[in-house]
Structures are given as C-alpha cells and as structure tokens.
Design a protein around this motif. Structure first.
Motif, PDB file in Angstrom:
ATOM      1  N   TRP A 107       0.853  -1.185   0.000  1.00  0.00           N
ATOM      2  CA  TRP A 107       0.000   0.000   0.000  1.00  0.00           C
ATOM      3  C   TRP A 107       0.891   1.237   0.000  1.00  0.00           C
ATOM      4  N   VAL A 108       0.347   2.344  -0.444  1.00  0.00           N
ATOM      5  CA  VAL A 108       0.998   3.636  -0.196  1.00  0.00           C
ATOM      6  C   VAL A 108       0.164   4.359   0.850  1.00  0.00           C
ATOM      7  N   VAL A 109       0.768   4.590   1.995  1.00  0.00           N
ATOM      8  CA  VAL A 109       0.068   5.221   3.114  1.00  0.00           C
ATOM      9  C   VAL A 109       0.542   6.665   3.243  1.00  0.00           C
ATOM     10  N   ASN A 110      -0.421   7.567   3.273  1.00  0.00           N
ATOM     11  CA  ASN A 110      -0.171   9.004   3.394  1.00  0.00           C
ATOM     12  C   ASN A 110       0.737   9.546   2.288  1.00  0.00           C
ATOM     13  N   PRO A 111       0.342   9.361   1.029  1.00  0.00           N
ATOM     14  CA  PRO A 111       1.119   9.955  -0.057  1.00  0.00           C
ATOM     15  C   PRO A 111       1.148  11.482   0.019  1.00  0.00           C
ATOM     16  N   SER A 112       0.180  12.070   0.710  1.00  0.00           N
ATOM     17  CA  SER A 112       0.130  13.525   0.881  1.00  0.00           C
ATOM     18  C   SER A 112       1.195  14.034   1.833  1.00  0.00           C
ATOM     19  N   GLY A 113       1.776  13.148   2.626  1.00  0.00           N
ATOM     20  CA  GLY A 113       2.652  13.531   3.728  1.00  0.00           C
ATOM     21  C   GLY A 113       1.990  13.356   5.072  1.00  0.00           C
ATOM     22  N   GLY A 114       0.676  13.087   5.043  1.00  0.00           N
ATOM     23  CA  GLY A 114      -0.035  12.835   6.293  1.00  0.00           C
ATOM     24  C   GLY A 114      -0.092  14.065   7.183  1.00  0.00           C
ATOM     25  N   LEU A 115      -0.634  13.894   8.373  1.00  0.00           N
ATOM     26  CA  LEU A 115      -0.736  14.997   9.313  1.00  0.00           C
ATOM     27  C   LEU A 115       0.641  15.479   9.755  1.00  0.00           C
ATOM     28  N   ILE A 116       1.576  14.539   9.869  1.00  0.00           N
ATOM     29  CA  ILE A 116       2.913  14.879  10.358  1.00  0.00           C
ATOM     30  C   ILE A 116       3.585  15.915   9.477  1.00  0.00           C
ATOM     31  N   SER A 117       3.415  15.811   8.179  1.00  0.00           N
ATOM     32  CA  SER A 117       4.142  16.697   7.271  1.00  0.00           C
ATOM     33  C   SER A 117       3.238  17.607   6.458  1.00  0.00           C
ATOM     34  N   LYS A 118       2.075  17.118   6.053  1.00  0.00           N
ATOM     35  CA  LYS A 118       1.138  17.976   5.328  1.00  0.00           C
ATOM     36  C   LYS A 118       0.563  19.043   6.254  1.00  0.00           C
ATOM     37  N   GLY A 119       0.349  18.691   7.545  1.00  0.00           N
ATOM     38  CA  GLY A 119      -0.226  19.612   8.511  1.00  0.00           C
ATOM     39  C   GLY A 119      -1.551  19.103   9.039  1.00  0.00           C
ATOM     40  N   HIS A 120      -2.057  19.776  10.083  1.00  0.00           N
ATOM     41  CA  HIS A 120      -3.243  19.275  10.772  1.00  0.00           C
ATOM     42  C   HIS A 120      -4.130  20.410  11.297  1.00  0.00           C
ATOM     43  N   PRO A 121      -4.777  21.162  10.378  1.00  0.00           N
ATOM     44  CA  PRO A 121      -5.820  22.092  10.817  1.00  0.00           C
ATOM     45  C   PRO A 121      -7.086  21.282  11.100  1.00  0.00           C
ATOM     46  N   LEU A 122      -7.465  21.166  12.343  1.00  0.00           N
ATOM     47  CA  LEU A 122      -8.361  20.119  12.801  1.00  0.00           C
ATOM     48  C   LEU A 122      -9.614  19.948  11.947  1.00  0.00           C
ATOM     49  N   GLY A 123     -10.334  21.030  11.691  1.00  0.00           N
ATOM     50  CA  GLY A 123     -11.586  20.916  10.962  1.00  0.00           C
ATOM     51  C   GLY A 123     -11.421  20.534   9.510  1.00  0.00           C
ATOM     52  N   ALA A 124     -10.237  20.746   8.966  1.00  0.00           N
ATOM     53  CA  ALA A 124     -10.000  20.477   7.546  1.00  0.00           C
ATOM     54  C   ALA A 124      -9.382  19.118   7.273  1.00  0.00           C
ATOM     55  N   THR A 125      -8.793  18.487   8.276  1.00  0.00           N
ATOM     56  CA  THR A 125      -7.965  17.302   8.053  1.00  0.00           C
ATOM     57  C   THR A 125      -8.696  16.182   7.337  1.00  0.00           C
ATOM     58  N   GLY A 126      -9.870  15.795   7.805  1.00  0.00           N
ATOM     59  CA  GLY A 126     -10.592  14.679   7.198  1.00  0.00           C
ATOM     60  C   GLY A 126     -10.980  14.942   5.759  1.00  0.00           C
ATOM     61  N   LEU A 127     -11.333  16.187   5.445  1.00  0.00           N
ATOM     62  CA  LEU A 127     -11.696  16.525   4.072  1.00  0.00           C
ATOM     63  C   LEU A 127     -10.469  16.621   3.180  1.00  0.00           C
ATOM     64  N   ALA A 128      -9.332  17.019   3.737  1.00  0.00           N
ATOM     65  CA  ALA A 128      -8.092  17.010   2.958  1.00  0.00           C
ATOM     66  C   ALA A 128      -7.689  15.580   2.612  1.00  0.00           C
ATOM     67  N   GLN A 129      -7.926  14.646   3.524  1.00  0.00           N
ATOM     68  CA  GLN A 129      -7.668  13.246   3.213  1.00  0.00           C
ATOM     69  C   GLN A 129      -8.521  12.804   2.027  1.00  0.00           C
ATOM     70  N   ALA A 130      -9.801  13.181   2.038  1.00  0.00           N
ATOM     71  CA  ALA A 130     -10.691  12.815   0.934  1.00  0.00           C
ATOM     72  C   ALA A 130     -10.224  13.441  -0.373  1.00  0.00           C
ATOM     73  N   ALA A 131      -9.772  14.696  -0.314  1.00  0.00           N
ATOM     74  CA  ALA A 131      -9.284  15.355  -1.529  1.00  0.00           C
ATOM     75  C   ALA A 131      -8.101  14.604  -2.122  1.00  0.00           C
ATOM     76  N   GLU A 132      -7.151  14.234  -1.262  1.00  0.00           N
ATOM     77  CA  GLU A 132      -5.987  13.495  -1.753  1.00  0.00           C
ATOM     78  C   GLU A 132      -6.403  12.181  -2.408  1.00  0.00           C
ATOM     79  N   LEU A 133      -7.321  11.471  -1.792  1.00  0.00           N
ATOM     80  CA  LEU A 133      -7.737  10.190  -2.354  1.00  0.00           C
ATOM     81  C   LEU A 133      -8.488  10.363  -3.667  1.00  0.00           C
ATOM     82  N   VAL A 134      -9.303  11.388  -3.774  1.00  0.00           N
ATOM     83  CA  VAL A 134      -9.995  11.651  -5.036  1.00  0.00           C
ATOM     84  C   VAL A 134      -8.975  11.913  -6.142  1.00  0.00           C
ATOM     85  N   TRP A 135      -7.976  12.734  -5.857  1.00  0.00           N
ATOM     86  CA  TRP A 135      -6.936  12.985  -6.858  1.00  0.00           C
ATOM     87  C   TRP A 135      -6.200  11.702  -7.227  1.00  0.00           C
ATOM     88  N   GLN A 136      -5.900  10.883  -6.233  1.00  0.00           N
ATOM     89  CA  GLN A 136      -5.209   9.614  -6.501  1.00  0.00           C
ATOM     90  C   GLN A 136      -6.060   8.701  -7.375  1.00  0.00           C
TER      91      GLN A 136
END
Length: 405
Positions: free
Chosen positions: A342-371
């Motif tokens: 698997w490729v886990v956290n291709p975006s860099g994940g919370l550790i490196s992409k960042g973690h603005p709490l209210g946006a995090t889950g939707l940013a995950q969805a955005a990355e997966l849609v692009w993938q």
C-alpha cells in the motif's frame, strides 16, 4: 442508506503554519470551497445543504464562512468532533445524499489556529487537552485519567503525552523500536516533498528524526503533527445528479463509511493504546468494509490519521494491514510506501502535510480523489482504484471511508 453518494469536486488550501498568511477563516473557506465547486463544474446555487467543520472558531462560524460562497439561504450545520471533524462533515453530507434527502451537498472544513503545541486550556480542549487532567470540566478527563493512572502526568503537551505513552506500551509489548517509529516520520516527510499543499516539504533521514527535539519520549518533534491553518472541501452528490449533469468522468464513489465512538473497551484495559482510539478504529474499519463489500486487500492507497507516528502503526493493525504487534515490521519492510503493498499518506499525512483540525478529514478525501482520478502528479500511486481514509479524534470519534473509482 438507499442510494449511493459520489464526490464530484474537491479543493483545499495549502496548509500553513499559523500566522504565516494574513487571512481569516472565511478566506480559507472561500478558497477551498470555491476550488471544490470549480472542480465539480457547478455553482454554489446547486448546493442544498452545507455541513461545516471547525473546532477553534465561535458558534455559527460555518455560516460566516459559507456566506463568502453565496447567500442562498440553504441550511448550514456547524460540526465539531475534535480531530475527526472534517470526516464527520463529509459523513453528514453522504448521509444527506444517500438517504435521498438531497442531490448536492457541500462539506467544508477549516481551522485558524495558534502557534505552539496543543495542550491545556480552552483552545487545547479542542484537540483533547485538559485544563486539569482528571477534572470534571474536561470532556476528555476520563481519557487522561486512564493515562495518569498508568503512567502519571508530566509537564509535556497532553496529546503528545498520551500518544507517547501508547508508544511506550507498544514497545514494551511487541518490541517495536524507536527507529521503526522514526521510519513513519521519515516516510511521510519524504512523501510530502511532492505535495504543493503540504505545510512541510523537507525530507529527513531516520537518524535526523531520532535526533530532533524530544516532545514526549519516544516521540520527537518530527514525528508529531503541527498546528496548522487551512481549509478543505468536497462536493457530494447523488447518482441522479451525476447523470443529469454528465459528471461520471470525475465522480468517485463513497463505497462505504462508518463512524464509531468510545465503548467500554476503550477504558477497561487501562491502556493508552485503547484510550487513544485503537478499538474505535477497528470497529469503524470493520463496519466500513461490511458496508462496501471491500476489504483491506482491495485497497491501494490510504490516508490515515498519523497525528503522531505511533498512531500510524496502531492504525495499520486496526485496519487489518497486519497482525497486532507487527506494524513496526510492516513500515520497516517498506510495505506502506511506493513499491510496497500500500501507499500510506502519499500527501505527507498529518505529520508533514499539517493538521488544521476541521479540515484534516476533508483534505484526506481530496488526496484520495486525486489519486483515484490519476491526477496526483509526482505522488501518484500507479493504478489506484480503491482508497481508504481514516480520521480519529479523542473524546472520541473514528471515521473510516472507502472510496472507489
């Protein structure tokens, strides 16, 4: 649910260190929401409802943010579920659509945060910090009480402390090493180098990560998610809407989704591994697999909640990627990066992409849609057809979403 929901548009801002840019939360929301609508090829006037996630702003901040997109009078729901807030807004959007209530819903999440570690006080409570650990005023006092009983309480950031103690337990039980924890950070920082939306794009070796400042042993700064400003959004629609507007080419199916909260299992063992959400994640994954008819063996790409490196390892086990105790070996073997299973956290994940709490889950969805569309550029996972998002918040909520192209 009677119907199927699809994501037809996603958008996000770059995640940035707080106070980097002179903007307000409604500016972030306009940028991310406008990008999602443009990606979908629709106007705001097509949107029927808007769940908006955030933790730090005042009540009805969702309305203030959405008003930048249009003044159409549609219902706006203000959502706060700690770090799982963004995925909770997405789940509400899916439920509105899959139930047949609506054909087009915009899920939006944002956060404008303060610099420094999240911890005690009113703001820290947004992510699970306790003003007085064990005090009745904190909604997560029970969680921190479990930690304090087993490990005591130190003067380090509370969230790093509870996850750091979960790491110590995992190391003691299963022989997980500090190097394996650091490998998670190294992998995700390496992935973020190709993500223009990431807060950090520097690459670090395992040795550099181990040598970074210790936040709470064994976790160093480069294994911990930062505070961040940013926003993300997704347009969720019905199959009828997809057909009527000729949007099949950009539609990604929400194949399964589940949310769980704490049960007795979270607290009964006195373990920080359980109290930070491992049982919730296992249950949410199981229900999402059942709802979709998919399993972890069908998944190609994963965005998961690596608020701290240990939580990525705990989540491998919760998702069924390996047996309990084997997650350190999984990351060490390269199974969760390019060229692995698997490729886990291709975006860099919370550790490196960042973690603005209210946006995090939707940013995950955005990355997966692009993938899944094959438009992720240099970080594209070859042939990705099924993606999984995992978002968790103390207090507690765990959301697992399966997307299929």
């Amino acid at each position: 649910m009677a119907g199927t929901a699809y994501i037809i548009g996603v958008g996000m801002t770059r995640f940035e260190k707080p106070e980097t840019r002179d903007w307000q939360y409604w500016d972030m929301a306009k940028e991310a929401g406008g990008a999602a609508l443009a990606d979908a090829g629709i106007g705001y006037d097509a949107v029927e409802q808007v769940p908006v996630g955030y933790c730090y702003q005042a009540s009805t901040a969702g309305q203030r943010a959405v008003y930048e997109l249009g003044l159409t009078g549609v219902p706006v729901y203000n959502v706060n579920n700690n770090c799982a807030t963004g995925s909770t807004a997405l789940m509400m959007a899916r439920q509105f659509v899959a139930s047949g209530l609506n054909d087009c819903v915009l899920a939006l999440g944002f956060e404008k945060m303060k610099r420094g570690a999240l911890g005690a006080g009113a703001d820290g409570g947004a992510r699970g910090g306790a003003t007085d650990v064990g005090g009745a005023s904190s909604p997560v006092a029970r969680h921190y009480g479990v930690m304090a009983a087993a490990h005591g309480f130190e003067m380090t950031p509370p969230t790093a402390q509870i996850f750091g103690n979960a790491a110590r337990e995992h190391m003691a039980r299963h022989g997980t090493t500090a190097e394996q924890l650091a490998m998670v950070g190294a992998k995700n920082h390496r992935h973020s180098a190709h993500n223009p939306y990431a807060q950090f794009r520097d690459v670090y070796t395992v040795e550099e990560i181990l040598a970074a400042r210790t936040v709470h042993r064994p976790l160093t700064k480069l294994q911990c998610s930062p505070t961040s400003d940013g926003a993300a959004a997704a347009v969720v629609v019905s199959e009828r809407f997809v057909r009527a507007h000729g949007l099949a080419a950009r539609a990604v199916e929400i194949a399964g989704q589940a949310m769980t909260t704490d049960t007795e299992e979270s607290f009964a063992t006195g373990s920080c591994i359980d109290v930070v959400g491992a049982p919730m994640s296992r249950a949410a994954a199981r229900r999402a697999y059942e709802a979709s008819g998919l399993g972890i063996e069908d998944v190609d790409v994963i965005e998961l909640h690596d608020c701290f490196s240990i939580n990525e390892l705990l989540t491998y086990e919760a998702l069924g990627m390996c047996a309990e105790g084997e997650s350190g070996k999984l990351v060490a073997d390269g199974a969760t990066t390019y060229g692995g299973r698997w490729v886990v956290n291709p975006s860099g994940g919370l550790i490196s992409k960042g973690h603005p709490l209210g946006a995090t889950g939707l940013a995950q969805a955005a990355e997966l849609v692009w993938q899944l569309r094959g438009t992720a550029g240099e970080r594209q996972v070859p042939g990705a057809r099924v993606g999984l998002a995992h978002n968790i918040g103390l207090g507690g909520a765990a959301v697992v979403t399966l997307l299929r192209r």
